[in-house]
Design an enzyme around this catalytic site. Sequence first.
Site, PDB file in Angstrom:
ATOM      1  N   CYS A  20      -3.158  80.135 -15.775  1.00 46.96           N
ATOM      2  CA  CYS A  20      -1.796  79.596 -15.736  1.00 46.96           C
ATOM      3  C   CYS A  20      -1.850  78.312 -14.933  1.00 46.96           C
ATOM      4  O   CYS A  20      -2.178  78.328 -13.748  1.00 46.96           O
ATOM      5  CB  CYS A  20      -0.847  80.600 -15.086  1.00 46.96           C
ATOM      6  SG  CYS A  20       0.881  80.117 -15.144  1.00 46.96           S
TER       7      CYS A  20
ATOM      8  N   GLY B 296     -15.326  89.974  -0.989  1.00 45.07           N
ATOM      9  CA  GLY B 296     -14.876  91.167  -0.287  1.00 45.07           C
ATOM     10  C   GLY B 296     -13.706  91.881  -0.928  1.00 45.07           C
ATOM     11  O   GLY B 296     -13.708  93.108  -1.066  1.00 45.07           O
TER      12      GLY B 296
ATOM     13  N   GLN C 171     -17.160  90.452 -10.066  1.00 44.56           N
ATOM     14  CA  GLN C 171     -16.611  91.650 -10.703  1.00 44.56           C
ATOM     15  C   GLN C 171     -17.631  92.782 -10.816  1.00 44.56           C
ATOM     16  O   GLN C 171     -17.267  93.945 -10.905  1.00 44.56           O
ATOM     17  CB  GLN C 171     -16.093  91.306 -12.107  1.00 44.56           C
ATOM     18  CG  GLN C 171     -14.903  90.374 -12.124  1.00 44.56           C
ATOM     19  CD  GLN C 171     -13.654  91.003 -11.543  1.00 44.56           C
ATOM     20  OE1 GLN C 171     -13.461  92.222 -11.593  1.00 44.56           O
ATOM     21  NE2 GLN C 171     -12.780  90.175 -10.982  1.00 44.56           N
TER      22      GLN C 171
ATOM     23  N   THR D 134     -14.974  81.920  -4.811  1.00 44.48           N
ATOM     24  CA  THR D 134     -14.813  80.524  -5.215  1.00 44.48           C
ATOM     25  C   THR D 134     -15.693  79.603  -4.378  1.00 44.48           C
ATOM     26  O   THR D 134     -16.389  78.723  -4.905  1.00 44.48           O
ATOM     27  CB  THR D 134     -13.340  80.097  -5.106  1.00 44.48           C
ATOM     28  OG1 THR D 134     -12.561  80.861  -6.038  1.00 44.48           O
ATOM     29  CG2 THR D 134     -13.168  78.617  -5.405  1.00 44.48           C
TER      30      THR D 134
END
Length: 412
Positions: free
Chosen positions: A339, A209, A188, A74
Amino acid sequence: MSTTQPVYFDHAATTPMSASALAAMTQELSRTGNPSSLHGAGRRAHRVVEESRERLAAAVGAHSSEVIFTSGGTESDNLAIKGLYWARTAGAPGRRRILCSTIEHHAVLDTVEWLAAHEGAEITWIDVDPTGRIRLDQFAAEVARDPSSIALATLMWANNEVGTVQPVAEAVALAAAHGIPVHSDAVQAFTAVPVSFRDSGLATLAISGHKIGGPVGIGALLVRRDIVLTAVQHGGGHERALRSGTLNTAAAAAFAAAAEDGAATLGQEAERLAVLRDRLIAGVRAAVPDALLSGVEDPSHAGLRLPGNAHFTFPGCEGDSLLFVLDMLGVQSSTGSACTAGVPRPSHVLLAMGHDEEAARGAQRFTIGHTTTAADVETLVAALPEAHARAKQAGMAARKSRIQTAGTGLSV
């Protein structure tokens, strides 16, 4: 409820630490020293960080000077996208367009939308086909339409929900013809499919990581040496003055160990996982015939889909209900959808692929990793018919409730 050890099918969220990463981290946690300090302990810690940087660079196909340690994917995405945007608009204020695929991780989507809301960015969304692959013809047309207005483009290497591998090289070539920098979230993809920063032509690339057998709380942004970024945070001028803050020596050592292992065994492990994935897909289809596989089929293991990803939608079934029932039966999976504020919402990825909201609500993502065995897959397949039947009942009740609520004019 199952009394046996649960089986884990959420490696895309976090995979267990590898033995070598855990050993490296444990060893460094027993020592002390700030890598910015000049005394002996500090110099020793600094040496560990720099050796870790070199090992990580080798694993991802980069020069060590291109590795900027961060707290994870992020932060890396934020630094890349904001840093590229601010640097590019500083030199040319009219360069405000960002090309962004509709299926990016929220670390990218939310960053791009923040720039639009606060910094005057203009987002050009690039659509995907029903398999989750970006429409390169649309990307090419948008690049050609007005290249001088484009600050940057961003395209994930592989999708975190449905596992589709993206045509990053082709997109980079289209953008490079006009000098447009491209960022890729490869969180990913790294150690799952071949990733070489050097060969990619990318301006920046994000890795993390805890997705590859390293610890939570560390990642890296690869920044090409000719690329200028504006720093997002300021302080002591660490990491080429792009990411100030005391470096985590233990986490860096563990991240490097996991990356080194992952790169060394990539070919054989990817094939092992792809075989297990295909067995899982076949088992799910046999257990629940109306289950629909999302993303690209890759029976020949050509690298079109992440080897550890199997994503399904179950018609008439609430994904959250299926997750909770499977969990009670000893199988841990994921809906793979966002969510917000505790309210389940259909996946933006599935909606972008053309699913309606009802179908998207029935999503379930099964992801496998280095600890997954054939017995784990058998446990999942054996538990699925009961879990699906119970979740489908819950889905019928939920749909009835939504229909009744819609009749009252209230929102849910």
